[in-house]
Write a protein that holds these residues in place. Structure first.
Motif, PDB file in Angstrom:
ATOM      1  N   GLN A 349      -2.710  -0.462  -4.256  1.00 14.47           N
ATOM      2  CA  GLN A 349      -1.526  -1.322  -4.199  1.00 14.47           C
ATOM      3  C   GLN A 349      -1.230  -1.931  -5.565  1.00 14.47           C
ATOM      4  O   GLN A 349      -0.067  -2.002  -5.988  1.00 14.47           O
ATOM      5  CB  GLN A 349      -1.742  -2.431  -3.162  1.00 14.47           C
ATOM      6  N   LEU A 350      -2.299  -2.357  -6.270  1.00  9.20           N
ATOM      7  CA  LEU A 350      -2.111  -2.906  -7.611  1.00  9.20           C
ATOM      8  C   LEU A 350      -1.564  -1.842  -8.555  1.00  9.20           C
ATOM      9  O   LEU A 350      -0.715  -2.131  -9.401  1.00  9.20           O
ATOM     10  CB  LEU A 350      -3.443  -3.447  -8.148  1.00  9.20           C
ATOM     11  N   LYS A 351      -2.065  -0.606  -8.370  1.00  2.00           N
ATOM     12  CA  LYS A 351      -1.571   0.491  -9.214  1.00  2.00           C
ATOM     13  C   LYS A 351      -0.096   0.739  -8.925  1.00  2.00           C
ATOM     14  O   LYS A 351       0.710   0.951  -9.847  1.00  2.00           O
ATOM     15  CB  LYS A 351      -2.387   1.750  -8.910  1.00  2.00           C
ATOM     16  N   ILE A 352       0.261   0.707  -7.632  1.00  3.02           N
ATOM     17  CA  ILE A 352       1.665   0.909  -7.260  1.00  3.02           C
ATOM     18  C   ILE A 352       2.532  -0.193  -7.857  1.00  3.02           C
ATOM     19  O   ILE A 352       3.597   0.059  -8.430  1.00  3.02           O
ATOM     20  CB  ILE A 352       1.819   0.951  -5.732  1.00  3.02           C
ATOM     21  N   GLN A 353       2.049  -1.443  -7.722  1.00  7.87           N
ATOM     22  CA  GLN A 353       2.806  -2.565  -8.270  1.00  7.87           C
ATOM     23  C   GLN A 353       2.920  -2.462  -9.787  1.00  7.87           C
ATOM     24  O   GLN A 353       3.965  -2.766 -10.366  1.00  7.87           O
ATOM     25  CB  GLN A 353       2.141  -3.875  -7.863  1.00  7.87           C
ATOM     26  N   SER A 354       1.802  -2.021 -10.412  1.00  8.05           N
ATOM     27  CA  SER A 354       1.824  -1.859 -11.865  1.00  8.05           C
ATOM     28  C   SER A 354       2.813  -0.774 -12.269  1.00  8.05           C
ATOM     29  O   SER A 354       3.573  -0.938 -13.233  1.00  8.05           O
ATOM     30  CB  SER A 354       0.422  -1.505 -12.366  1.00  8.05           C
ATOM     31  N   ASP A 355       2.808   0.331 -11.493  1.00 10.98           N
ATOM     32  CA  ASP A 355       3.752   1.411 -11.784  1.00 10.98           C
ATOM     33  C   ASP A 355       5.189   0.953 -11.574  1.00 10.98           C
ATOM     34  O   ASP A 355       6.083   1.305 -12.356  1.00 10.98           O
ATOM     35  CB  ASP A 355       3.455   2.615 -10.887  1.00 10.98           C
ATOM     36  N   GLN A 356       5.382   0.162 -10.491  1.00  9.39           N
ATOM     37  CA  GLN A 356       6.734  -0.345 -10.230  1.00  9.39           C
ATOM     38  C   GLN A 356       7.191  -1.262 -11.358  1.00  9.39           C
ATOM     39  O   GLN A 356       8.351  -1.211 -11.796  1.00  9.39           O
ATOM     40  CB  GLN A 356       6.758  -1.087  -8.892  1.00  9.39           C
ATOM     41  N   LEU A 357       6.274  -2.122 -11.826  1.00  4.46           N
ATOM     42  CA  LEU A 357       6.613  -3.014 -12.926  1.00  4.46           C
ATOM     43  C   LEU A 357       6.926  -2.222 -14.189  1.00  4.46           C
ATOM     44  O   LEU A 357       7.866  -2.530 -14.926  1.00  4.46           O
ATOM     45  CB  LEU A 357       5.455  -3.984 -13.182  1.00  4.46           C
ATOM     46  N   SER A 358       6.110  -1.156 -14.400  1.00  4.62           N
ATOM     47  CA  SER A 358       6.353  -0.306 -15.563  1.00  4.62           C
ATOM     48  C   SER A 358       7.717   0.372 -15.471  1.00  4.62           C
ATOM     49  O   SER A 358       8.453   0.457 -16.462  1.00  4.62           O
ATOM     50  CB  SER A 358       5.243   0.739 -15.666  1.00  4.62           C
ATOM     51  N   GLU A 359       8.053   0.841 -14.246  1.00  6.59           N
ATOM     52  CA  GLU A 359       9.349   1.475 -14.058  1.00  6.59           C
ATOM     53  C   GLU A 359      10.492   0.486 -14.276  1.00  6.59           C
ATOM     54  O   GLU A 359      11.537   0.829 -14.842  1.00  6.59           O
ATOM     55  CB  GLU A 359       9.436   2.084 -12.660  1.00  6.59           C
ATOM     56  N   LEU A 360      10.279  -0.752 -13.800  1.00  2.00           N
ATOM     57  CA  LEU A 360      11.316  -1.772 -14.010  1.00  2.00           C
ATOM     58  C   LEU A 360      11.489  -2.084 -15.487  1.00  2.00           C
ATOM     59  O   LEU A 360      12.615  -2.301 -15.967  1.00  2.00           O
ATOM     60  CB  LEU A 360      10.956  -3.043 -13.236  1.00  2.00           C
TER      61      LEU A 360
END
Length: 608
Positions: A349-360
Motif C-alpha cells: 500500500q505504501l508502494k502504491i501511495q508512493s507511486d501515486q505521489l510520484s505520478e502526481l
C-alpha cells in the motif's frame, strides 16, 4: 533390633542410598519439572532402603516397624509419578486443589490403614514370618484395602503412561530419548509388580518392584545429569511452542513433517493435508522453491514465501535451523513461520501511495511544462500583437495579414487547454468513466466536421467508413477527446493531398476496434516505440505545427479507463494507423464484465 543382611537387602540398601544421593543432587542442581522427578526418586529410595531393612529383620515386630515406614514410599510413589508426568507434559493446570485432594487421599488413607492394621485388618488380613527359606520373610495375606490401593497404583501408572504416549506420538523422532527412558520407567516396574501379584517372585515372598523402580530411576537420573535428558521436554512444546505467535514445523532427515504447533494449523488452514504428520515439505509448499532449496542444502537461513490460502495470498517469513546430532549427523530441521501478510500489504500500500505521489508529481511537472510553453507562449504572443496594434506599431493591413495565424494559434491553444483541463480533472479527482451507449458513426462524424476546416487548410480529405449501427459503451467526453486528438494528430503529419480514413469493426472479443489511418509521413521506428510511454514529447508536423505531447498520453489514459487498448502501426514515409478498442454495447451480455456501468448498459438495451 537384630539384623542379618543378605544379598537382596544389601543390593536394595546400596542402590537405595545411591538413589537418595542422586535425588538430592537433582533437587539441588536443577529446578522445575526436574524437581518433581527428584521427589519421585526420593520415594523410590525410601521404599528400597526400608524394604532392605525389612528383609534383614529376624522378628515380626521389627519387620512391621520397617514396613510401616516402607509404605510412606509405596503409598505416595504413584502420586509423585503422576504429578511428575503432568508437569512434564505441561498439564499442570489440571492440578487444582480438588484434583490434588483426589490424588492424595488414597495414599494418606493407605498409610493410615497400614499403621492401624492390627485394629481392623483391612489392609492385611494376616501377617506372619515364613522361616522355610534362606532367611526369614514376612508372609502376608492381602485385605480389601490392599486390593483398592493396588488398583489405584496401577491406574496412576497407566494414566501416566497414556499421557506420555499421547504426548510423544506425533514427535517421537525428536523426543526419542525421553520417550524410551521414561516409558521404560513407567512400564518395567508395572510389569514386575504385576508378576509379583501373579505369584512369580523369588523366595515366594520377595517383591522385585523396588528393584525395578531403582533401575529405571537410576537410568533416567543419570540421563538427566549426564546427557541433559530433559533439556528438550514436551512442556516446551505445550507451553512455549504452542504459546508462540509463530508457526512451528519439525522435519526429520527425509524432510517429512514430524511435529508442529497449533498456530501452524491456523496459519495454513485450507492447505493442510490430513494427516500432516509424514507429509514432505515440498508437498506442502510446492511453489516455495527457495525454502525447499535451503532445507535440501541443510543450511540455516531465512526466506519469504507466498502461499495461496482460500484464494488469498498470505506471506510468511520462514526461519530455517538445521538439527545435527554430535554436530555432524543431520537429524532434521526446525522451521519457524512468522506471518507478515499485514506488513506486506502495508508495504504494498505504501508502494502504491508512493507511486501515486510520484505520478502526481510527474503530472504536476507535465502540467506546468505545458502551461509554461504551449499556453503561456501563444497567449504572450497574442498579447504583444494586441499591444502593438493599440500603440499603432502595427497597421490595419499588417494586422489583417496576421489574423489567420492568430486564429490558428488561438484555436490550437484552446484545443490544448481543453485537453489539459479535462485530463487534469480526471487525474487529480480520480474521475471514473460515465459510460453511455454511443453511436460510433455519429461520434466520428461530429469530430470530422469540427476538424474539417483545419484539414482543408492543408488540402487533406477525411473519410468515415464506420457502419452506422455500431454502438460502443464508453464515456462520451473521453471518446470525443480520443477521436479528436487522433484525427488532429493525423492531420498534423499529413501532406496536401493525403487522405485520412476512419473505420471500425466489431472484433471477436466483442470490442469495437476503431482505426484512424492516414497516408502521411509515417513514424520512425525509434519514435513509434515511445509513443505511449509516460514521458511526453512532441514532434513538429509537416507545416511545422507544434504540439504539447499531451494528446497521445491523454488518449491512452482515456482508452484504458474505458476497458480498451490502444496501439499504433506505421511505416516511415508510407503512413500510420492508430487503433483503439471500446466495449461493444450490443454484446455486453457475452463479455462477462460485471462493472456497474455495463450493467446499466444492459438495462438500456433490454426492450421495454
Amino acid at each position: 533390633m537384630g539384623l542379618e543382611f543378605n544379598v537382596y537387602s544389601v543390593v536394595l540398601l546400596t542402590a537405595g542410598l545411591f538413589t537418595l544421593f542422586i535425588s538430592c543432587l537433582i533437587f539441588k542442581k536443577l529446578d522445575g519439572t526436574r524437581r518433581w522427578f527428584s521427589l519421585l526418586t526420593f520415594l523410590i529410595s525410601l521404599w528400597a532402603i526400608t524394604y532392605g531393612f525389612e528383609l534383614s529383620c529376624l522378628t515380626l515386630a521389627d519387620m512391621l516397624f520397617w514396613i510401616n515406614l516402607e509404605y510412606i514410599g509405596i503409598a505416595f510413589l504413584p502420586t509423585a509419578w503422576i504429578s511428575f508426568i503432568i508437569h512434564f507434559t505441561g498439564k499442570e493446570k489440571w492440578l487444582s486443589w480438588q484434583a490434588l485432594f483426589l490424588i492424595f487421599i488414597i495414599p494418606v488413607i493407605t498409610v493410615g490403614m497400614v499403621w492401624t492394621n492390627t485394629e481392623h485388618h483391612l489392609h492385611y488380613t494376616t501377617v506372619s514370618i515364613d522361616k522355610e527359606h534362606a532367611f526369614p520373610l514376612l508372609n502376608i495375606k492381602p485385605g480389601i484395602w490392599y486390593r483398592v490401593f493396588t488398583v489405584y497404583f496401577y491406574f496412576l501408572l497407566a494414566w501416566g503412561g497414556y499421557l506420555l504416549i499421547r504426548t510423544f506420538k506425533q514427535a517421537d523422532q525428536i523426543y526419542k530419548k525421553q520417550n524410551r527412558s521414561i516409558l521404560l520407567g513407567a512400564f518395567i516396574p508395572w510389569i514386575v509388580n504385576f508378576l509379583y501379584h501373579l505369584g512369580l517372585r523369588p523366595q515366594e515372598h520377595i517383591d522385585l518392584t523396588p528393584f525395578a523402580f531403582i533401575a529405571t530411576g537410576l537410568m533416567i537420573s543419570l540421563g538427566l545429569l549426564r546427557y541433559k535428558l530433559f533439556d528438550i521436554i514436551p512442556i516446551g512444546r505445550e507451553k512455549v511452542i504452542n504459546a508462540m505467535h509463530d508457526g512451528f514445523l519439525i522435519l526429520d532427515h527425509n524432510d517429512r513433517i514430524v511435529d508442529f504447533n497449533e498456530n501452524t494449523l491456523t496459519f495454513l488452514e485450507g492447505i493442510i493435508p490430513n494427516p500432516l504428520i509424514g507429509t514432505k515439505l515440498i508437498q506442502l509448499f510446492p511453489n516455495a522453491k527457495h525454502l525447499n532449496q535451503i532445507v535440501q542444502d541443510r543450511i540455516n537461513g531465512n526466506t519469504e514465501i507466498e502461499v495461496n490460502i482460500n484464494n488469498q495470498s498470505a506471506f510468511f517469513d520462514v526461519s530455517v535451523t538445521s538439527l545435527f546430532q554430535k554436530n555432524t549427523i543431520y537429524s532434521g530441521v526446525a522451521l519457524i513461520f512468522r506471518d507478515i501478510t499485514e506488513l506486506k500489504k502495508d508495504a504494498i500500500q505504501l508502494k502504491i501511495q508512493s507511486d501515486q505521489l510520484s505520478e502526481l508529481n510527474k503530472l504536476k511537472d507535465r502540467v506546468f511544462t505545458i502551461i509554461s510553453h504551449d499556453l503561456r507562449t501563444p497567449i504572450h504572443q497574442l498579447g504583444d500583437i494586441l499591444n502593438m496594434t493599440i500603440k499603432g506599431m502595427i497597421s490595419e493591413q499588417e494586422l489583417n495579414l496576421l489574423m489567420p495565424e492568430l486564429a490558428k494559434s488561438v484555436k490550437q491553444t484552446a484545443s490544448v487547454l481543453d485537453n489539459l483541463l479535462f485530463w487534469s480533472k480526471t487525474q487529480i479527482q480520480g474521475k471514473s468513466p460515465e459510460a453511455v451507449i454511443l453511436n460510433l458513426f455519429n461520434q466520428a462524424q461530429a469530430e470530422i466536421e469540427f476538424l474539417t476546416p483545419r484539414a482543408s487548410e492543408k488540402n487533406i480529405s477525411i473519410e468515415c467508413q464506420i457502419e452506422n449501427d455500431l454502438n460502443a459503451f464508453s464515456d462520451k467526453e473521453m471518446t470525443r477527446l480520443i477521436l479528436r486528438n487522433l484525427i488532429n494528430n493525423a492531420i498534423k503529419f499529413c501532406n496536401p493531398g493525403d487522405v485520412i480514413t476512419i473505420s471500425a469493426v466489431n472484433n471477436k472479443d466483442n470490442f469495437a476496434e476503431i482505426c484512424i489511418k492516414d497516408t502521411g509521413t509515417g513514424i520512425k521506428p525509434e519514435i513509434l516505440s515511445k509513443l505511449f510511454c509516460s514521458t511526453t514529447f512532441s514532434t513538429p508536423g509537416t507545416f511545422n505545427e507544434q504540439g504539447s505531447g499531451l494528446g497521445l498520453l491523454l488518449c491512452k489514459d482515456f482508452v484504458e479507463k474505458n476497458d480498451g487498448k490502444i496501439w499504433a502501426e506505421s511505416i516511415w514515409q508510407q503512413g500510420s494507423k492508430f487503433y483503439f478498442t471500446l466495449p461493444v454495447a450490443s454484446h455486453l451480455k457475452g463479455n462477462g464484465n460485471k462493472d456497474s456501468y455495463k450493467e446499466k448498459a444492459l438495462d438500456l438495451l433490454r426492450p421495454n
